[in-house]
Design a protein around this motif. Structure first.
Motif, PDB file in Angstrom:
ATOM      1  N   MET A  98       0.842  -1.178   0.000  1.00 43.72           N
ATOM      2  CA  MET A  98       0.000   0.000   0.000  1.00 43.72           C
ATOM      3  C   MET A  98       0.887   1.241   0.000  1.00 43.72           C
ATOM      4  O   MET A  98       1.777   1.390   0.830  1.00 43.72           O
ATOM      5  CB  MET A  98      -0.884  -0.040   1.253  1.00 43.72           C
ATOM      6  N   ASN A  99       0.662   2.126  -0.947  1.00 45.03           N
ATOM      7  CA  ASN A  99       1.389   3.398  -0.997  1.00 45.03           C
ATOM      8  C   ASN A  99       0.613   4.449  -0.241  1.00 45.03           C
ATOM      9  O   ASN A  99      -0.543   4.721  -0.555  1.00 45.03           O
ATOM     10  CB  ASN A  99       1.570   3.864  -2.447  1.00 45.03           C
ATOM     11  N   ARG A 100       1.269   5.045   0.745  1.00 47.20           N
ATOM     12  CA  ARG A 100       0.629   6.114   1.523  1.00 47.20           C
ATOM     13  C   ARG A 100       1.228   7.438   1.117  1.00 47.20           C
ATOM     14  O   ARG A 100       2.423   7.546   0.893  1.00 47.20           O
ATOM     15  CB  ARG A 100       0.858   5.893   3.011  1.00 47.20           C
ATOM     16  N   GLU A 101       0.373   8.442   1.026  1.00 50.50           N
ATOM     17  CA  GLU A 101       0.830   9.793   0.732  1.00 50.50           C
ATOM     18  C   GLU A 101       1.736  10.268   1.861  1.00 50.50           C
ATOM     19  O   GLU A 101       1.450  10.061   3.039  1.00 50.50           O
ATOM     20  CB  GLU A 101      -0.389  10.699   0.605  1.00 50.50           C
ATOM     21  N   ALA A 102       2.842  10.906   1.489  1.00 44.65           N
ATOM     22  CA  ALA A 102       3.779  11.420   2.488  1.00 44.65           C
ATOM     23  C   ALA A 102       3.117  12.510   3.325  1.00 44.65           C
ATOM     24  O   ALA A 102       2.252  13.252   2.842  1.00 44.65           O
ATOM     25  CB  ALA A 102       5.029  11.965   1.804  1.00 44.65           C
ATOM     26  N   LEU A 103       3.532  12.603   4.575  1.00 47.10           N
ATOM     27  CA  LEU A 103       3.030  13.660   5.452  1.00 47.10           C
ATOM     28  C   LEU A 103       3.689  14.982   5.089  1.00 47.10           C
ATOM     29  O   LEU A 103       4.809  15.003   4.571  1.00 47.10           O
ATOM     30  CB  LEU A 103       3.325  13.327   6.910  1.00 47.10           C
ATOM     31  N   ASN A 104       3.009  16.083   5.358  1.00 46.63           N
ATOM     32  CA  ASN A 104       3.574  17.400   5.101  1.00 46.63           C
ATOM     33  C   ASN A 104       4.805  17.627   5.974  1.00 46.63           C
ATOM     34  O   ASN A 104       4.829  17.233   7.140  1.00 46.63           O
ATOM     35  CB  ASN A 104       2.552  18.500   5.385  1.00 46.63           C
ATOM     36  N   GLY A 105       5.799  18.303   5.399  1.00 45.04           N
ATOM     37  CA  GLY A 105       7.008  18.650   6.135  1.00 45.04           C
ATOM     38  C   GLY A 105       6.837  19.969   6.873  1.00 45.04           C
ATOM     39  O   GLY A 105       5.770  20.589   6.863  1.00 45.04           O
ATOM     40  N   ARG A 106       7.919  20.418   7.499  1.00 39.31           N
ATOM     41  CA  ARG A 106       7.889  21.646   8.310  1.00 39.31           C
ATOM     42  C   ARG A 106       7.397  22.869   7.538  1.00 39.31           C
ATOM     43  O   ARG A 106       6.735  23.731   8.099  1.00 39.31           O
ATOM     44  CB  ARG A 106       9.278  21.941   8.872  1.00 39.31           C
ATOM     45  N   ALA A 107       7.710  22.956   6.254  1.00 38.63           N
ATOM     46  CA  ALA A 107       7.356  24.146   5.472  1.00 38.63           C
ATOM     47  C   ALA A 107       5.843  24.361   5.376  1.00 38.63           C
ATOM     48  O   ALA A 107       5.391  25.464   5.093  1.00 38.63           O
ATOM     49  CB  ALA A 107       7.964  24.050   4.076  1.00 38.63           C
ATOM     50  N   HIS A 108       5.056  23.323   5.618  1.00 33.33           N
ATOM     51  CA  HIS A 108       3.593  23.432   5.518  1.00 33.33           C
ATOM     52  C   HIS A 108       2.988  24.220   6.673  1.00 33.33           C
ATOM     53  O   HIS A 108       1.916  24.813   6.527  1.00 33.33           O
ATOM     54  CB  HIS A 108       2.977  22.035   5.480  1.00 33.33           C
ATOM     55  N   TYR A 109       3.663  24.269   7.797  1.00 33.25           N
ATOM     56  CA  TYR A 109       3.089  24.826   9.025  1.00 33.25           C
ATOM     57  C   TYR A 109       3.547  26.259   9.260  1.00 33.25           C
ATOM     58  O   TYR A 109       4.628  26.642   8.870  1.00 33.25           O
ATOM     59  CB  TYR A 109       3.419  23.905  10.203  1.00 33.25           C
ATOM     60  N   ARG A 110       2.683  27.048   9.922  1.00 30.57           N
ATOM     61  CA  ARG A 110       2.931  28.485  10.081  1.00 30.57           C
ATOM     62  C   ARG A 110       3.187  28.920  11.518  1.00 30.57           C
ATOM     63  O   ARG A 110       3.687  30.005  11.761  1.00 30.57           O
ATOM     64  CB  ARG A 110       1.728  29.273   9.554  1.00 30.57           C
ATOM     65  N   ALA A 111       2.807  28.104  12.484  1.00 30.49           N
ATOM     66  CA  ALA A 111       3.003  28.433  13.901  1.00 30.49           C
ATOM     67  C   ALA A 111       3.511  27.174  14.598  1.00 30.49           C
ATOM     68  O   ALA A 111       3.219  26.054  14.160  1.00 30.49           O
ATOM     69  CB  ALA A 111       1.693  28.902  14.530  1.00 30.49           C
ATOM     70  N   TRP A 112       4.258  27.378  15.673  1.00 29.11           N
ATOM     71  CA  TRP A 112       4.927  26.249  16.332  1.00 29.11           C
ATOM     72  C   TRP A 112       4.765  26.304  17.836  1.00 29.11           C
ATOM     73  O   TRP A 112       4.720  27.379  18.427  1.00 29.11           O
ATOM     74  CB  TRP A 112       6.417  26.249  15.974  1.00 29.11           C
ATOM     75  N   ARG A 113       4.713  25.124  18.454  1.00 33.08           N
ATOM     76  CA  ARG A 113       4.696  24.980  19.909  1.00 33.08           C
ATOM     77  C   ARG A 113       5.560  23.785  20.263  1.00 33.08           C
ATOM     78  O   ARG A 113       5.387  22.705  19.709  1.00 33.08           O
ATOM     79  CB  ARG A 113       3.273  24.752  20.414  1.00 33.08           C
ATOM     80  N   GLU A 114       6.487  24.013  21.190  1.00 29.71           N
ATOM     81  CA  GLU A 114       7.319  22.905  21.663  1.00 29.71           C
ATOM     82  C   GLU A 114       6.604  22.211  22.818  1.00 29.71           C
ATOM     83  O   GLU A 114       6.059  22.863  23.712  1.00 29.71           O
ATOM     84  CB  GLU A 114       8.678  23.408  22.133  1.00 29.71           C
ATOM     85  N   ILE A 115       6.620  20.889  22.784  1.00 32.29           N
ATOM     86  CA  ILE A 115       5.994  20.072  23.816  1.00 32.29           C
ATOM     87  C   ILE A 115       7.057  19.129  24.373  1.00 32.29           C
ATOM     88  O   ILE A 115       7.812  18.514  23.612  1.00 32.29           O
ATOM     89  CB  ILE A 115       4.838  19.221  23.226  1.00 32.29           C
TER      90      ILE A 115
END
Length: 144
Positions: free
Chosen positions: A1-18
């Motif tokens: 089964m081929n799964r679509e790759a997940l979006n990388g860091r460039a896709h996101y606009r805001a960040w929170r460290e956990i």
């Protein structure tokens, strides 16, 4: 089964460290799936509060989660720092669709990708309420 790759860091606009916790690991030695949803909820609501939109104690407008989902690509575990990326994918009349990514600290590829949909309602009546212009403008600043 081929799964679509997940979006990388460039896709996101805001960040929170956990920071992961000892109790986040399950018997298999990685973060249990339910923990990711807590991270995603924290990232969305913390951003809304910090942007001056959500007043959890007295605000007239509150968001109710009506849909969630998550795809997992690689394990995370305690002890580890995790970056949660946030972006808005869709702004409706009364709803917002959020994209979220969980990344090992400084990793380019996501370990998991989530989706949250909030319907915004009046605190008292719990009826859907159109998003105010200030909300739309702020949400557009992290839209993809």
């Amino acid at each position: 089964m081929n799964r679509e790759a997940l979006n990388g860091r460039a896709h996101y606009r805001a960040w929170r460290e956990i920071g992961t916790r000892w109790s986040d690991n399950d018997i298999y030695g990685h973060i249990n799936n339910i923990v990711y949803y807590g991270w995603f909820d924290t990232a969305v609501n913390a951003w809304l509060i910090e942007a001056g939109l959500l007043d959890i104690d007295r605000g007239d407008l509150i968001g109710l989660v009506v849909e969630t989902g998550c795809r997992y690509a690689s394990p995370l575990s305690f002890p580890q720092r995790v970056d949660i990326g946030l972006a808005v994918e869709r702004i409706g009349k009364t709803s917002v669709s959020y994209a979220l990514g969980a990344f090992s600290k400084n990793a380019d590829e996501a370990s998991a990708a989530g989706r949250f949909v909030h319907v915004y309602v009046d605190r008292q009546s719990r009826r859907p309420t159109p998003l105010p212009e200030a909300w739309r403008k702020a949400l557009e600043s992290i839209a993809v």
